[in-house]
Scaffold this motif. Structure first.
Motif, mmCIF file in Angstrom:
data_model
loop_
_atom_site.group_PDB
_atom_site.id
_atom_site.type_symbol
_atom_site.label_atom_id
_atom_site.label_comp_id
_atom_site.label_asym_id
_atom_site.label_seq_id
_atom_site.Cartn_x
_atom_site.Cartn_y
_atom_site.Cartn_z
ATOM 1 N N THR A 157 1.190 21.777 -8.554
ATOM 2 C CA THR A 157 2.630 21.586 -8.547
ATOM 3 C C THR A 157 3.100 20.980 -9.863
ATOM 4 O OG1 THR A 157 2.588 21.210 -6.156
ATOM 5 C CG2 THR A 157 4.536 20.435 -7.344
ATOM 6 N N THR A 158 4.176 21.528 -10.375
ATOM 7 C CA THR A 158 4.864 20.908 -11.509
ATOM 8 C C THR A 158 6.095 20.199 -10.947
ATOM 9 O OG1 THR A 158 4.124 22.663 -12.987
ATOM 10 C CG2 THR A 158 6.018 21.349 -13.710
ATOM 11 N N VAL A 159 6.211 18.923 -11.248
ATOM 12 C CA VAL A 159 7.360 18.164 -10.750
ATOM 13 C C VAL A 159 8.221 17.764 -11.944
ATOM 14 C CG1 VAL A 159 8.126 16.276 -9.267
ATOM 15 C CG2 VAL A 159 5.799 17.173 -9.044
ATOM 16 N N ILE A 160 9.508 18.018 -11.836
ATOM 17 C CA ILE A 160 10.434 17.654 -12.912
ATOM 18 C C ILE A 160 11.363 16.559 -12.425
ATOM 19 C CG2 ILE A 160 12.174 18.523 -14.520
ATOM 20 C CD1 ILE A 160 10.628 21.027 -14.617
ATOM 21 N N PHE A 161 11.290 15.416 -13.092
ATOM 22 C CA PHE A 161 12.139 14.285 -12.744
ATOM 23 C C PHE A 161 13.278 14.182 -13.755
ATOM 24 C CE2 PHE A 161 7.799 13.204 -11.482
ATOM 25 C CZ PHE A 161 7.958 12.745 -10.179
ATOM 26 N N GLY A 162 14.437 13.813 -13.258
ATOM 27 C CA GLY A 162 15.542 13.495 -14.163
ATOM 28 C C GLY A 162 15.329 12.111 -14.742
ATOM 29 N N VAL A 163 16.171 11.763 -15.688
ATOM 30 C CA VAL A 163 16.008 10.478 -16.351
ATOM 31 C C VAL A 163 16.281 9.319 -15.379
ATOM 32 C CG1 VAL A 163 18.382 10.346 -17.216
ATOM 33 C CG2 VAL A 163 16.527 9.268 -18.510
ATOM 34 N N ASP A 164 16.976 9.616 -14.271
ATOM 35 C CA ASP A 164 17.237 8.593 -13.255
ATOM 36 C C ASP A 164 16.093 8.461 -12.258
ATOM 37 O OD1 ASP A 164 17.453 11.061 -12.142
ATOM 38 O OD2 ASP A 164 19.407 10.748 -11.196
ATOM 39 N N GLY A 165 15.020 9.255 -12.441
ATOM 40 C CA GLY A 165 13.875 9.163 -11.548
ATOM 41 C C GLY A 165 13.970 10.079 -10.337
ATOM 42 N N ALA A 166 15.096 10.769 -10.177
ATOM 43 C CA ALA A 166 15.235 11.693 -9.052
ATOM 44 C C ALA A 166 14.472 12.987 -9.352
ATOM 45 C CB ALA A 166 16.708 12.004 -8.811
ATOM 46 N N VAL A 167 13.921 13.590 -8.301
ATOM 47 C CA VAL A 167 13.178 14.829 -8.492
ATOM 48 C C VAL A 167 14.151 15.991 -8.602
ATOM 49 C CG1 VAL A 167 11.495 16.392 -7.480
ATOM 50 C CG2 VAL A 167 11.219 13.931 -7.219
ATOM 51 N N ARG A 168 14.045 16.748 -9.696
ATOM 52 C CA ARG A 168 14.932 17.900 -9.893
ATOM 53 C C ARG A 168 14.303 19.179 -9.334
ATOM 54 N NH1 ARG A 168 19.169 18.535 -10.686
ATOM 55 N NH2 ARG A 168 19.286 19.951 -12.454
ATOM 56 N N TYR A 169 13.059 19.423 -9.696
ATOM 57 C CA TYR A 169 12.402 20.650 -9.252
ATOM 58 C C TYR A 169 10.964 20.363 -8.825
ATOM 59 C CZ TYR A 169 16.243 23.070 -11.599
ATOM 60 O OH TYR A 169 17.489 23.501 -11.986
ATOM 61 N N VAL A 170 10.539 21.085 -7.784
ATOM 62 C CA VAL A 170 9.139 21.081 -7.375
ATOM 63 C C VAL A 170 8.684 22.532 -7.460
ATOM 64 C CG1 VAL A 170 7.559 20.737 -5.440
ATOM 65 C CG2 VAL A 170 9.396 19.083 -5.858
ATOM 66 N N ILE A 171 7.863 22.831 -8.460
ATOM 67 C CA ILE A 171 7.450 24.219 -8.691
ATOM 68 C C ILE A 171 5.979 24.310 -8.299
ATOM 69 C CG2 ILE A 171 7.198 26.011 -10.450
ATOM 70 C CD1 ILE A 171 9.446 24.216 -11.969
#
Ligand SMILES: [Zn+2]
Length: 641
Positions: A556-570
């Protein structure tokens, strides 16, 4: 006395394609590369040119060029020469640096190429062996360039038996550099778990090499004049390694970005380079379309609205303007193609995944798509029958990876660490073109620059989670601590949120890398993200010879925003079963089984096609997938005729 600042960039001369363009005014080009301190070689912070020729008798080390020598600096590097090995070293260093810089820029971070416990640089051997080939060798962490005599019967524009150096081909250097860089970004993309994986490696490397052609201004202007602005006429601008192709008796370039779109090819072609060419053509169709729409107003103005160009040469002002549009479009296309990398799953990639990654990355940074570049690219894929799995339409919004729901944000420890990591990474990224004083001091003492850090050996697999960038003297301890803490905290996060991340077994899933990225949109907006990759392996397939050396992996690739929230789970889930399953888990499991069946069928199809399968030794059988599909074995020496 006023201090003199060291320039950020260093000019170096190269052959922008290869040495065959001797009669052209644009036969050479000066490019700007990062002005790092160099030792003779050149040896820089990430690249090391080693000019050792093992095929010569006796084997020989050629004198290494010192690009920091005042006389050479004053000349902007050595003049292009086919016969001077020191120029060959300079050319390899310059083109490799340029390629690397394109990745740094598009990815929004400094790509680390150092590897292993001793943090070895990527080594490039301009005259490694005699042979019609060049290849990236992962184990040696090196790129080997061969040299050979041109075909006696059909040497093209070369003299029969003339020595051809693959290290003097811009395209071959850039292509091999891409293999090396991609291998650092996604280690598992050298494992052929489906028919697209190695083809992606090859196609992507060609895309980068070809798009770089458009950054050589003199060459571009000269060629656009000849083409009267039409890039879809035969031109070396969209052809790969012309000299190599002719010298090896093919009578044409090695590969080309021009094709006749045919949806049947994607379902039938399996050889990695040929299949990769479908990807190249899809991306280039998008490029040609965007270029056409960018220059059509210029042609309207130039022809008083008739669209009919007068006979003879085009006005130089017109050519200059369309050349500017062509190079800007190419640079944006290149950024778009590279930037997508962070939105790819860590394993088992397909062309469809790549399309989704491009569309998502582009939407994040450039939602307006005012040039229509993303839409044009989707059309290029559609016309070649490349559809992502599980996507019902090729509308942009259905191609984007779904925005993550239900994944908890980073917890306290991670949330505290994130700003520290961002600060360290931001400093490195912004500093990469300027020389830090500690670097200069270390250099003066004749020591290695900025590499006092020992390797931070990674938990699960060496080389997997190399900390991004290199620490500098002074902040080493602090930086190491932040990387270390970050690694532990991300592992912990994955353990606690495994369902939301589609991870199966938190004990086998390991962190394969994490990076802070800083990207600027065409409109000037800054996008900051944290990207983490987790990989897990189905151990039952690891030593089972049936799978031929390529185990079933998920990740899994996880993309976090600068606020720590998860944007995408690929994700590419694997399933061991056994646990009670919620809906998300059930869906992940279905996807996992489908992937497993696909991989099994892929192995079976290659077994059927390979007459040697029944006669293999047990050892060869257990590794047959890796040997069949290795990049080296297939590389440029492979005949495409
Ligand atoms: Zn290749």
């Amino acid at each position: 006395m006023l201090p003199v600042t060291r320039p950020d960039m260093r000019p170096l001369r190269i052959f922008p394609t290869d040495p065959t363009r001797t009669r052209s005014a644009a036969r050479t080009a000066t490019i700007l590369v990062e002005n790092e301190f160099l030792k003779p070689g050149p040896v820089g912070s990430r690249l090391e040119i080693v000019d050792f020729d093992a095929s010569a008798s006796p084997p020989i080390f050629y004198d290494a060029v010192d690009l920091d020598h005042p006389d050479i600096l004053m000349e902007g590097g050595l003049s292009p020469s086919e016969s001077d090995p020191r120029f060959h070293q300079q050319m390899v260093y310059a083109v490799a640096s340029r390629t690397l810089a394109n990745f740094d820029r598009a990815l929004g971070r400094r790509v680390s190429l150092r590897k292993g416990r001793s943090r070895t640089r990527l080594r490039l051997f301009p005259h490694a062996f005699e042979g019609e080939n060049a290849f990236y060798d992962r184990d040696l962490h090196a790129i080997m360039f061969g040299y050979f005599s041109a075909d006696a019967a059909d040497p093209g524009t070369n003299v029969p038996h003339q020595t051809i150096f693959t290290c003097l081909s811009h395209d071959i250097i850039a292509h091999e550099m891409c293999h090396a860089i991609v291998d650092r970004l996604r280690r598992r993309f050298l494992e052929p778990s489906n028919v697209d994986v190695l083809a992606f490696h090859e196609g992507f490397a060609d895309i980068v090499a070809l798009l770089q052609h458009f950054s050589y201004r003199d060459l571009l202007v000269e060629e656009l004049q000849r083409l009267r602005g039409d890039l879809q006429k035969p031109t070396f601008l969209v052809e790969l390694a012309r000299q190599f192709g002719h010298a090896t008796g093919r009578g044409r370039s090695l590969r080309s970005a021009l094709d006749k779109p045919d949806k049947r090819l994607y379902s039938s072609v399996t050889e990695a380079h040929d299949r990769g060419a479908i990807l190249v053509a899809a991306v280039f169709e998008g490029f040609f379309e965007t270029y056409r729409s960018r220059v059509q107003d210029l042609f309207r103005i130039a022809t008083n609205g008739t669209g009919k160009l007068p006979e003879g040469e085009l006005h130089p002002d017109l050519v200059a303007r369309i050349a500017t549009e062509a190079s800007r479009t190419a640079q944006r296309q290149l950024d778009m193609c590279i930037r997508a990398f962070d939105y790819l799953p860590p394993v088992d990639v397909t062309f469809g995944d790549y399309l989704r990654a491009i569309v998502t990355a582009d939407f994040e940074l450039n939602p307006a798509d005012e040039w229509g570049q993303c839409a044009a690219l989707i059309e290029g894929f559609r016309r070649r029958g490349i559809y992502p799995e599980g996507v019902t339409s090729l509308a942009e919004e259905s191609l984007r990876w779904p925005v993550a729901v239900g994944a908890p944000p980073l917890q306290d420890t991670l949330a505290d660490l994130l700003p520290k990591l961002l600060q360290i990474e931001a400093e490195k990224f912004s500093k990469q073109n300027s020389s830090s004083t500690s670097e200069a001091r270390a250099y003066k003492r004749g020591r290695e620059m900025s590499f006092s850090i020992e390797e931070l050996e990674t938990p699960a697999e060496a080389g997997q989670a190399d900390p991004p960038g290199n620490s500098e003297e002074g902040d080493t301890a602090r930086t190491r601590q932040v990387y270390d803490d970050m690694r532990k905290a991300l592992q912990q996060y994955a353990r606690e949120c495994r369902d939301a991340l589609d991870l199966d077994d938190p004990d086998t899933a390991h962190l394969a890398g994490f990076d802070a990225v800083f990207r600027t949109s065409p409109s000037g907006a800054l996008l900051i993200e944290l990207v983490a990759q987790f990989i897990e392996t189905d151990v039952s397939t690891k030593d089972n010879p049936e799978w031929g050396g390529v185990p079933v992996r998920g990740g899994t690739t996880v993309i976090f925003g600068v606020d720590g929230a998860v944007r995408y789970v690929i994700s590419k889930p694997i399933a061991s079963g056994g646990r009670s399953l919620n809906l998300r888990r059930r869906e992940a499991r279905t996807a996992a089984f489908a992937r497993r069946i696909r991989q099994r069928a892929f192995v079976a199809s290659l077994d059927d096609a390979d007459p040697a399968t029944p006669y293999m030794t047990a050892e060869a059988y257990s590794k047959r997938m890796l040997t069949r599909m290795s990049l080296c074995a297939l590389h440029e020496g492979h005949d495409h005729g």
